[in-house]
Design a protein around this motif. Sequence first.
Motif, PDB file in Angstrom:
ATOM      1  N   TYR A  41       0.851  -1.185   0.000  1.00  0.00           N
ATOM      2  CA  TYR A  41       0.000   0.000   0.000  1.00  0.00           C
ATOM      3  C   TYR A  41       0.891   1.240   0.000  1.00  0.00           C
ATOM      4  CZ  TYR A  41      -4.644  -2.080   0.681  1.00  0.00           C
ATOM      5  OH  TYR A  41      -5.830  -2.740   0.493  1.00  0.00           O
ATOM      6  N   TYR A  61      -7.011   0.889   7.633  1.00  0.00           N
ATOM      7  CA  TYR A  61      -7.180   2.208   7.029  1.00  0.00           C
ATOM      8  C   TYR A  61      -5.830   2.909   6.931  1.00  0.00           C
ATOM      9  CZ  TYR A  61      -6.748   4.093  11.794  1.00  0.00           C
ATOM     10  OH  TYR A  61      -6.286   4.416  13.053  1.00  0.00           O
ATOM     11  N   HIS A  78     -13.702   2.783  -1.394  1.00  0.00           N
ATOM     12  CA  HIS A  78     -13.270   1.995  -2.553  1.00  0.00           C
ATOM     13  C   HIS A  78     -14.407   1.180  -3.175  1.00  0.00           C
ATOM     14  CE1 HIS A  78     -13.525  -1.743  -0.259  1.00  0.00           C
ATOM     15  NE2 HIS A  78     -12.965  -1.094   0.747  1.00  0.00           N
ATOM     16  N   PRO A  83      -8.468  -2.903  -4.177  1.00  0.00           N
ATOM     17  CA  PRO A  83      -7.946  -2.547  -2.855  1.00  0.00           C
ATOM     18  C   PRO A  83      -7.841  -1.030  -2.759  1.00  0.00           C
ATOM     19  CG  PRO A  83      -6.163  -3.287  -4.274  1.00  0.00           C
ATOM     20  CD  PRO A  83      -7.437  -3.489  -5.046  1.00  0.00           C
ATOM     21  N   SER A  84      -7.913  -0.499  -1.563  1.00  0.00           N
ATOM     22  CA  SER A  84      -7.926   0.958  -1.419  1.00  0.00           C
ATOM     23  C   SER A  84      -6.620   1.613  -1.846  1.00  0.00           C
ATOM     24  CB  SER A  84      -8.260   1.353   0.024  1.00  0.00           C
ATOM     25  OG  SER A  84      -7.292   0.874   0.925  1.00  0.00           O
ATOM     26  N   ASP A 105     -10.163   0.302   4.211  1.00  0.00           N
ATOM     27  CA  ASP A 105     -10.625  -0.919   3.542  1.00  0.00           C
ATOM     28  C   ASP A 105     -11.848  -1.361   4.330  1.00  0.00           C
ATOM     29  OD1 ASP A 105      -8.886  -1.445   1.394  1.00  0.00           O
ATOM     30  OD2 ASP A 105      -7.399  -2.361   2.696  1.00  0.00           O
ATOM     31  N   PHE A 109     -12.870  -6.569   2.677  1.00  0.00           N
ATOM     32  CA  PHE A 109     -12.073  -6.131   1.527  1.00  0.00           C
ATOM     33  C   PHE A 109     -10.635  -5.819   1.952  1.00  0.00           C
ATOM     34  CE2 PHE A 109     -16.475  -4.978   0.748  1.00  0.00           C
ATOM     35  CZ  PHE A 109     -16.694  -5.371  -0.559  1.00  0.00           C
ATOM     36  N   GLY A 110      -9.732  -5.875   0.976  1.00  0.00           N
ATOM     37  CA  GLY A 110      -8.362  -5.405   1.173  1.00  0.00           C
ATOM     38  C   GLY A 110      -7.684  -6.004   2.380  1.00  0.00           C
ATOM     39  N   LYS A 111      -7.136  -5.152   3.219  1.00  0.00           N
ATOM     40  CA  LYS A 111      -6.382  -5.583   4.392  1.00  0.00           C
ATOM     41  C   LYS A 111      -7.244  -5.694   5.648  1.00  0.00           C
ATOM     42  CE  LYS A 111      -1.831  -4.010   2.746  1.00  0.00           C
ATOM     43  NZ  LYS A 111      -1.168  -5.326   2.748  1.00  0.00           N
ATOM     44  N   SER A 112      -8.545  -5.501   5.516  1.00  0.00           N
ATOM     45  CA  SER A 112      -9.455  -5.672   6.647  1.00  0.00           C
ATOM     46  C   SER A 112      -9.873  -7.134   6.789  1.00  0.00           C
ATOM     47  CB  SER A 112     -10.700  -4.794   6.469  1.00  0.00           C
ATOM     48  OG  SER A 112     -10.378  -3.427   6.641  1.00  0.00           O
TER      49      SER A 112
END
Length: 336
Positions: A41, A61, A78, A83-84, A105, A109-112
């Motif tokens: 990121y 975040y 997003h 991904p954000s 995120d 989603f993403g890293k969440s």
Amino acid sequence: MNRALPAALAAVLLVSPFTSAIAADTAPREPYGIALEGFGYPYPVHLMPVVNDGEQLSMAYMDVAAAQPNGRTVVLLHGRNFPSSYWAPVIKMLGEAGFRVVVPDQIGFGKSSKPQGELHFDNLARNTIALLDHLKIDKAEIVAHSLGGMLGVRIARAYPDRIAHLVLTAPIGLEDYRLYVPPTPTEKMIETEDKLTAEGYRKQLQTNYAIKLPAEAITPFIDARFNIKGSPDYPRWLRAFVSSGQMIYREPVAHEIPLIAVPTLFVMGADDHNAPGRPLAPEAVRAKMGQNAELAKALAAKMPNARAEVIPNTGHLVFLEAPEKYKELVLGFLGR
């Protein structure tokens, strides 16, 4: 092996996009973790604990300060397939204009965290407001893209006092897809998504989103999805991904949009005809779906404080495909 979107965009100047795209789709993939461990990121990522339907989760975040703060904050929301990290150019644009930029995120989603339970827009809205509370932000601007536009609508309806302006960038959900698409069982959707190949996914993105970017710029989105297949937690990721599709279908926001009183700007790509579920709709009605620019203009006309701007020769990834025009529109609107 970190693959962030800015690096991919720079790489298009150095290599043949079509050669590198083929290589990316056929080369052995380094597994990412279910929370995108291994995927870079552009700014440090923080975690905030949340509880959704009794499940303990973590919301990732980025919180990016401006060099010369203007005292205002923008929250970026997003889309489903991104991904954000793809917000990197917009984070830079807003930061240079003095805004603090918070980029979550969403759960699923993403890293969440990827929850065991179903996803719901109301939970995602509450989580986003909880993040503002956690960061001691009383009021923020919302800039949303794609699925994030549906979430932005729900936030603006449920928490209007917390939102100063709403920018809906190529949002989906401008129509109620239930009017066209029959319901699909979750297990059938999981089976279909699991069979999708990286090459097929690339074609799907290019077709559904009318993307005008070089092929290499799409590679991080391919990686973010398909490198997770090497994770032992991949089945849980896949179920969460499919749950987001069911959320789009089962929880429409089109009927709420005309009721939004927050100042709203739609920024649409003229060539963006994305309509989730269109292949499952009867052939006779498919052409009616995804008239997004016209839908945005019609909805804006019904709202007390809204307008729609349509950028020619642009698809679904408006802020990456037409960055200068996007900057002009968004900063002009937020500066009101």
